[in-house]
Design an enzyme around this catalytic site. Structure first.
Site, short mmCIF file in Angstrom:
data_model
loop_
_atom_site.label_atom_id
_atom_site.label_comp_id
_atom_site.label_asym_id
_atom_site.label_seq_id
_atom_site.Cartn_x
_atom_site.Cartn_y
_atom_site.Cartn_z
N ASP A 67 0.81 -1.21 0.00
CA ASP A 67 0.00 0.00 0.00
C ASP A 67 0.85 1.27 0.00
O ASP A 67 2.07 1.22 0.19
CB ASP A 67 -0.96 -0.01 1.21
CG ASP A 67 -0.26 -0.42 2.51
OD1 ASP A 67 0.98 -0.43 2.55
OD2 ASP A 67 -0.96 -0.73 3.47
N ASN A 136 -7.54 -2.99 13.76
CA ASN A 136 -8.90 -3.41 13.39
C ASN A 136 -8.88 -4.64 12.49
O ASN A 136 -9.89 -5.01 11.90
CB ASN A 136 -9.66 -2.26 12.70
CG ASN A 136 -8.98 -1.82 11.41
OD1 ASN A 136 -7.95 -2.38 11.02
ND2 ASN A 136 -9.54 -0.82 10.76
N HIS A 138 -6.99 -5.01 9.77
CA HIS A 138 -6.74 -4.77 8.33
C HIS A 138 -5.44 -5.43 7.89
O HIS A 138 -4.49 -5.59 8.64
CB HIS A 138 -6.81 -3.28 7.97
CG HIS A 138 -5.67 -2.41 8.42
ND1 HIS A 138 -5.82 -1.06 8.61
CD2 HIS A 138 -4.38 -2.67 8.70
CE1 HIS A 138 -4.67 -0.54 8.98
NE2 HIS A 138 -3.77 -1.50 9.05
N GLU A 143 -9.71 -1.99 5.03
CA GLU A 143 -10.47 -1.67 6.23
C GLU A 143 -11.72 -2.55 6.32
O GLU A 143 -12.06 -3.25 5.36
CB GLU A 143 -10.83 -0.17 6.18
CG GLU A 143 -9.62 0.74 6.13
CD GLU A 143 -8.82 0.79 7.44
OE1 GLU A 143 -8.63 -0.24 8.11
OE2 GLU A 143 -8.37 1.89 7.80
#
Ligand code: GLP
Length: 286
Positions: A67, A136, A138, A143
């Protein structure tokens, strides 16, 4: 999925670096998927050390990062391109032309995402993808509610991710609200996945990702579907797993990990036991 639990963060990091090094030595033209984040800093430091001390050769490999922040140029100190150049690429003998990250300031993000996917295919697909995990769950910047078939695309970052990564920016407002990320589907297509998580703050999400139900609310649960995934944890990150003993049993009996066990120095008895042994030998203790 294989779950490897090692005692400390540095031993878990060392294990991950050794798996990467072993794959690179077996196939110098490997296409390696790379990750960023604080956890990976120690992995890259160890790979740089292996390059310097053991001549680990990166000259023929290609890399693809997961990313990049949307809107940050490569020169920005918080861009993942900058992170990778500093921590790995400029420290080893890799050809920079063979290193790939999404372009954070592309004029047309849709075209950039399609180009990135095409480039991965042109290089024969990713052989080994290194992964961290966000608070979370990811992977990359996938997400909650990222489709398991998703491909490289622009993703709006969640408040949890903003809270997790903003401290790395000079001020929280400077952190971009969007990023370009490989999709969950892109990651599932990699031939092998290697996830590293360390520290107690990852324990809850690791337990949900590995032992919880598969759900797009937690992208990392998609790895339960991956046919060749190894998750490497330190004791702290493994703290909330229910099946630790089973994972340790599999690790102890898995021939694939012999290379690692054989490289370990023979366990010495703990110092107190040694002292007790000497005392018994001297007739002071029974
Ligand atoms: C970022 C990256 C993720 C990485 C995560 C973990 O959000 N996009 O790929 O897994 O950081 O970060 P850390 O290692 O700092 O906990």
């Amino acid at each position: 999925m294989d779950v490897v639990i090692l005692s400390r963060a540095d031993t878990a990091t060392d294990f991950v670096a050794r798996v990467i090094a072993r794959e690179l030595r077996r196939a110098p033209q490997l296409t390696l998927g790379l990750a960023t984040g604080r956890t990976m800093e120690a992995v890259y430091a160890r790979l740089v050390q292996m390059h310097r001390e053991e001549a680990l050769d990166f000259s023929a490999c290609h890399t693809f990062n997961l990313d990049e922040y949307a809107g940050l140029p490569a020169s920005h100190p918080n861009s993942y391109r900058h992170y990778m150049n500093q921590l790995l690429f400029q420290q080893v003998n890799i050809d920079l032309a063979n290193t790939h990250l999404p372009e954070g300031v592309a004029a047309d993000f849709t075209a950039e995402c399609a180009r990135y996917e095409a480039e991965i295919i042109r290089c024969g697909g990713i052989d080994l993808q290194l992964l961290g995990i966000g608070n979370n769950g990811h992977l990359g910047f996938n997400e909650p509610l990222s489709a398991f078939h998703s491909r490289t695309r622009v993703q709006v970052l969640s408040p949890t991710t903003l809270a997790q990564n903003a401290p790395q920016f000079a001020s929280p407002e400077q952190m971009p609200r969007r990023a370009i990320t490989m999709g969950v589907g892109t990651i599932l297509d990699c031939r092998r996945c290697l996830l590293l998580a360390t520290g107690p703050e990852k324990a809850a999400i690791v337990a949900r990702a590995l032992e919880g139900p598969v759900t797009s609310m937690i992208s990392a649960t998609a790895l339960q579907w991956h046919p060749a995934c190894t998750v490497v944890l330190d004791k702290a990150a493994a703290g909330q797993l229910k099946e630790k003993e089973f994972y340790r049993w599999v690790f102890a009996n898995q021939p694939e990990w012999n290379f690692y066990r054989e490289a370990l120095p023979a366990a010495k008895p703990a110092p107190r036991k040694q002292a007790a042994k000497r005392a018994v030998a001297a007739g002071r203790l029974k």
